[in-house]
Design a protein around this motif. Structure first.
Motif, PDB file in Angstrom:
ATOM      1  N   LEU A 173       0.827  -1.216   0.000  1.00 13.94           N
ATOM      2  CA  LEU A 173       0.000   0.000   0.000  1.00 13.94           C
ATOM      3  C   LEU A 173       0.859   1.263   0.000  1.00 13.94           C
ATOM      4  CD1 LEU A 173      -2.804  -1.122   2.490  1.00 13.94           C
ATOM      5  CD2 LEU A 173      -2.987  -0.863   0.003  1.00 13.94           C
ATOM      6  N   ILE A 174       1.993   1.211   0.698  1.00 13.05           N
ATOM      7  CA  ILE A 174       2.916   2.348   0.665  1.00 13.05           C
ATOM      8  C   ILE A 174       3.437   2.566  -0.753  1.00 13.05           C
ATOM      9  CG2 ILE A 174       5.219   3.123   1.393  1.00 13.05           C
ATOM     10  CD1 ILE A 174       4.642   1.906   4.140  1.00 13.05           C
ATOM     11  N   SER A 175       3.689   1.465  -1.467  1.00  9.62           N
ATOM     12  CA  SER A 175       4.171   1.576  -2.854  1.00  9.62           C
ATOM     13  C   SER A 175       3.125   2.208  -3.768  1.00  9.62           C
ATOM     14  CB  SER A 175       4.562   0.196  -3.391  1.00  9.62           C
ATOM     15  OG  SER A 175       3.413  -0.589  -3.699  1.00  9.62           O
ATOM     16  N   LYS A 176       1.862   2.168  -3.342  1.00 10.95           N
ATOM     17  CA  LYS A 176       0.778   2.774  -4.116  1.00 10.95           C
ATOM     18  C   LYS A 176       0.508   4.221  -3.676  1.00 10.95           C
ATOM     19  CE  LYS A 176      -0.046  -0.913  -6.532  1.00 10.95           C
ATOM     20  NZ  LYS A 176       0.265  -0.942  -7.991  1.00 10.95           N
ATOM     21  N   TYR A 180     -16.069  -6.499   1.689  1.00 12.41           N
ATOM     22  CA  TYR A 180     -15.661  -7.746   2.338  1.00 12.41           C
ATOM     23  C   TYR A 180     -14.784  -8.511   1.340  1.00 12.41           C
ATOM     24  CZ  TYR A 180     -16.607 -11.917   5.308  1.00 12.41           C
ATOM     25  OH  TYR A 180     -16.517 -13.001   6.153  1.00 12.41           O
ATOM     26  N   ILE A 181     -13.559  -8.837   1.741  1.00 11.47           N
ATOM     27  CA  ILE A 181     -12.677  -9.584   0.847  1.00 11.47           C
ATOM     28  C   ILE A 181     -12.136 -10.798   1.607  1.00 11.47           C
ATOM     29  CG2 ILE A 181     -10.632  -8.201   1.430  1.00 11.47           C
ATOM     30  CD1 ILE A 181      -9.859  -8.493  -1.586  1.00 11.47           C
ATOM     31  N   VAL A 182     -12.154 -11.950   0.930  1.00 14.66           N
ATOM     32  CA  VAL A 182     -11.830 -13.227   1.584  1.00 14.66           C
ATOM     33  C   VAL A 182     -10.387 -13.628   1.300  1.00 14.66           C
ATOM     34  CG1 VAL A 182     -12.461 -15.666   1.766  1.00 14.66           C
ATOM     35  CG2 VAL A 182     -14.243 -13.947   1.382  1.00 14.66           C
ATOM     36  N   LYS A 183      -9.691 -14.039   2.359  1.00 18.14           N
ATOM     37  CA  LYS A 183      -8.337 -14.579   2.219  1.00 18.14           C
ATOM     38  C   LYS A 183      -8.397 -15.974   1.596  1.00 18.14           C
ATOM     39  CE  LYS A 183      -6.633 -12.402   6.502  1.00 18.14           C
ATOM     40  NZ  LYS A 183      -6.068 -12.687   7.832  1.00 18.14           N
ATOM     41  N   PRO A 184      -7.412 -16.361   0.794  1.00 18.75           N
ATOM     42  CA  PRO A 184      -6.335 -15.519   0.273  1.00 18.75           C
ATOM     43  C   PRO A 184      -6.843 -14.639  -0.870  1.00 18.75           C
ATOM     44  CG  PRO A 184      -6.124 -17.714  -0.628  1.00 18.75           C
ATOM     45  CD  PRO A 184      -7.290 -17.758   0.326  1.00 18.75           C
ATOM     46  N   PHE A 185      -6.259 -13.481  -1.048  1.00 21.34           N
ATOM     47  CA  PHE A 185      -6.684 -12.568  -2.102  1.00 21.34           C
ATOM     48  C   PHE A 185      -5.448 -11.936  -2.740  1.00 21.34           C
ATOM     49  CE2 PHE A 185      -6.553 -10.292   1.921  1.00 21.34           C
ATOM     50  CZ  PHE A 185      -5.778  -9.192   1.620  1.00 21.34           C
ATOM     51  N   HIS A 186      -5.623 -11.434  -3.952  1.00 21.21           N
ATOM     52  CA  HIS A 186      -4.546 -10.716  -4.625  1.00 21.21           C
ATOM     53  C   HIS A 186      -4.527  -9.274  -4.125  1.00 21.21           C
ATOM     54  CE1 HIS A 186      -3.499 -13.889  -7.449  1.00 21.21           C
ATOM     55  NE2 HIS A 186      -4.788 -14.092  -7.662  1.00 21.21           N
ATOM     56  N   PHE A 187      -3.359  -8.785  -3.818  1.00 21.11           N
ATOM     57  CA  PHE A 187      -3.243  -7.410  -3.346  1.00 21.11           C
ATOM     58  C   PHE A 187      -3.819  -6.416  -4.352  1.00 21.11           C
ATOM     59  CE2 PHE A 187       0.543  -7.887  -0.163  1.00 21.11           C
ATOM     60  CZ  PHE A 187      -0.238  -8.721   0.609  1.00 21.11           C
ATOM     61  N   ASP A 188      -3.664  -6.718  -5.631  1.00 18.20           N
ATOM     62  CA  ASP A 188      -4.180  -5.810  -6.662  1.00 18.20           C
ATOM     63  C   ASP A 188      -5.706  -5.713  -6.610  1.00 18.20           C
ATOM     64  OD1 ASP A 188      -1.785  -4.956  -7.741  1.00 18.20           O
ATOM     65  OD2 ASP A 188      -1.646  -6.635  -9.144  1.00 18.20           O
ATOM     66  N   GLU A 189      -6.375  -6.813  -6.234  1.00 19.32           N
ATOM     67  CA  GLU A 189      -7.834  -6.771  -6.108  1.00 19.32           C
ATOM     68  C   GLU A 189      -8.236  -5.862  -4.952  1.00 19.32           C
ATOM     69  OE1 GLU A 189     -11.727  -9.593  -5.115  1.00 19.32           O
ATOM     70  OE2 GLU A 189      -9.721 -10.511  -5.224  1.00 19.32           O
ATOM     71  N   LEU A 190      -7.539  -6.001  -3.831  1.00 21.62           N
ATOM     72  CA  LEU A 190      -7.826  -5.131  -2.693  1.00 21.62           C
ATOM     73  C   LEU A 190      -7.546  -3.675  -3.060  1.00 21.62           C
ATOM     74  CD1 LEU A 190      -8.571  -4.671   0.275  1.00 21.62           C
ATOM     75  CD2 LEU A 190      -6.180  -5.120   0.861  1.00 21.62           C
ATOM     76  N   ALA A 247      -7.752  -2.267  -5.936  1.00 19.54           N
ATOM     77  CA  ALA A 247      -8.824  -1.777  -6.803  1.00 19.54           C
ATOM     78  C   ALA A 247     -10.042  -1.369  -5.984  1.00 19.54           C
ATOM     79  CB  ALA A 247      -9.209  -2.855  -7.821  1.00 19.54           C
ATOM     80  N   ARG A 248     -10.359  -2.151  -4.967  1.00 16.11           N
ATOM     81  CA  ARG A 248     -11.511  -1.819  -4.118  1.00 16.11           C
ATOM     82  C   ARG A 248     -11.239  -0.565  -3.288  1.00 16.11           C
ATOM     83  NH1 ARG A 248     -14.348  -7.397  -2.027  1.00 16.11           N
ATOM     84  NH2 ARG A 248     -13.908  -8.672  -3.858  1.00 16.11           N
ATOM     85  N   ILE A 249     -10.024  -0.461  -2.772  1.00 14.00           N
ATOM     86  CA  ILE A 249      -9.651   0.723  -1.999  1.00 14.00           C
ATOM     87  C   ILE A 249      -9.785   1.985  -2.844  1.00 14.00           C
ATOM     88  CG2 ILE A 249      -7.697   1.928  -0.931  1.00 14.00           C
ATOM     89  CD1 ILE A 249      -6.747  -0.816   0.096  1.00 14.00           C
ATOM     90  N   LYS A 250      -9.309   1.919  -4.090  1.00 13.14           N
ATOM     91  CA  LYS A 250      -9.370   3.084  -4.978  1.00 13.14           C
ATOM     92  C   LYS A 250     -10.799   3.544  -5.202  1.00 13.14           C
ATOM     93  CE  LYS A 250      -7.046   1.694  -8.575  1.00 13.14           C
ATOM     94  NZ  LYS A 250      -6.446   1.788  -9.919  1.00 13.14           N
ATOM     95  N   VAL A 251     -11.723   2.595  -5.312  1.00 13.59           N
ATOM     96  CA  VAL A 251     -13.134   2.945  -5.527  1.00 13.59           C
ATOM     97  C   VAL A 251     -13.659   3.771  -4.355  1.00 13.59           C
ATOM     98  CG1 VAL A 251     -15.475   2.025  -5.665  1.00 13.59           C
ATOM     99  CG2 VAL A 251     -13.653   0.999  -7.031  1.00 13.59           C
ATOM    100  N   PHE A 252     -13.395   3.306  -3.139  1.00 12.90           N
ATOM    101  CA  PHE A 252     -13.907   4.011  -1.954  1.00 12.90           C
ATOM    102  C   PHE A 252     -13.243   5.372  -1.769  1.00 12.90           C
ATOM    103  CE2 PHE A 252     -15.191  -0.332  -0.653  1.00 12.90           C
ATOM    104  CZ  PHE A 252     -16.522  -0.067  -0.414  1.00 12.90           C
ATOM    105  N   LEU A 253     -11.946   5.436  -1.986  1.00 14.11           N
ATOM    106  CA  LEU A 253     -11.247   6.706  -1.773  1.00 14.11           C
ATOM    107  C   LEU A 253     -11.594   7.724  -2.856  1.00 14.11           C
ATOM    108  CD1 LEU A 253      -7.755   5.547  -0.473  1.00 14.11           C
ATOM    109  CD2 LEU A 253      -9.781   6.250   0.807  1.00 14.11           C
ATOM    110  N   LYS A 254     -11.916   7.248  -4.031  1.00 18.46           N
ATOM    111  CA  LYS A 254     -12.350   8.164  -5.080  1.00 18.46           C
ATOM    112  C   LYS A 254     -13.690   8.790  -4.710  1.00 18.46           C
ATOM    113  CE  LYS A 254     -13.182   8.465 -10.065  1.00 18.46           C
ATOM    114  NZ  LYS A 254     -13.209   7.718 -11.347  1.00 18.46           N
ATOM    115  N   ARG A 255     -14.566   7.986  -4.100  1.00 19.05           N
ATOM    116  CA  ARG A 255     -15.883   8.485  -3.688  1.00 19.05           C
ATOM    117  C   ARG A 255     -15.763   9.529  -2.585  1.00 19.05           C
ATOM    118  NH1 ARG A 255     -19.045   2.723  -2.946  1.00 19.05           N
ATOM    119  NH2 ARG A 255     -19.049   2.073  -5.149  1.00 19.05           N
ATOM    120  N   THR A 256     -14.837   9.286  -1.648  1.00 25.19           N
ATOM    121  CA  THR A 256     -14.735  10.170  -0.490  1.00 25.19           C
ATOM    122  C   THR A 256     -13.868  11.389  -0.752  1.00 25.19           C
ATOM    123  OG1 THR A 256     -12.864   8.915   0.392  1.00 25.19           O
ATOM    124  CG2 THR A 256     -15.062   8.275   1.119  1.00 25.19           C
TER     125      THR A 256
END
Length: 229
Positions: A22-25, A100-110, A112-121
């Protein structure tokens, strides 16, 4: 603007790897390895988004989710967990989770979801970081406080106490909770430290104004509210 994320995960290897990703992003990230540490961090900081594992020591991610919703209703919360059944997801949503994201998951998927929420806020960030109660304005970014046109100078403890009361949305905060959140300790029942600081705030916030904002509910604690509401 720079977004700050609270990551609550008790598996250190996962937490540290995800933090580096996440820091790299471009995000700033705080890690809490248990529920009590998480609770302390989100009362002391202003986060853009929270990532909560459910099974963590001392206080579960669901309890944290419910507690955070009471303090700040609009912050995005994503649950990260190994439990993937529909009922588990519905329970999480019932506690106030946004995703809600289930382990194991790809960091890139998480990501993508984070970007959606932060774009809204992002559009409403300035409004989200300002609390207004009557003519009292608290800016969570620069920790400044004004009442009407009057700037009010507060010590660090006075500001933390005022912000805690303001975020409670008019609900009384018990002295025990105040001592834990503001001073990080449990005061002896005989101490009058909290009363002293409440009086400090009243002298600065209420004394020279017609409408009083700081109130006491005997047996329940202190609250911040416009008098005639």
């Amino acid at each position: 603007m720079e977004f700050k994320i609270l990551l609550v995960e008790d598996e250190k290897k996962i937490a540290d790897s995800l933090k580096l990703f996440l820091i790299s992003k471009g995000y700033e990230v705080d890690i809490a390895y248990d529920g009590l540490m998480a609770e302390k961090l989100f009362t002391e900081n202003n986060y853009s988004l929270c990532l909560f594992d459910i099974n963590i020591p001392y206080k579960s991610g669901l309890e944290l989710c419910k507690e955070l919703r009471m303090m700040k209703s609009d912050i995005p919360i994503i649950i990260i967990t190994a439990f993937g059944e529909l009922d588990d997801k519905l329970v999480a949503f019932g506690f106030g989770a946004d995703d809600y994201i289930v382990k194991p998951f790809h960091f890139d998927e998480l990501y993508a979801r984070i970007k959606v929420f932060l774009k809204r806020t992002d559009v409403n960030t300035l409004f989200d970081e300002i609390i207004k109660i009557g003519d009292l304005t608290i800016n969570l970014n620069d920790k400044s406080v004004t009442r009407g046109e009057t700037k009010i100078s507060l010590s660090t403890k006075e500001y933390k106490l005022l912000e805690l009361l303001a975020k409670a949305n008019g609900k009384p905060i018990h002295k025990k909770i105040i001592s834990e959140k503001v001073w990080d300790i449990n005061f002896d029942t005989g101490t009058n430290t909290i009363e002293v600081y409440i009086n400090f705030l009243r002298n600065k916030i209420d004394k020279n104004f017609d409408s009083k904002l700081i109130h006491t509910k005997p047996g329940f604690g202190y609250f911040l509210k416009v008098e005639d509401e």
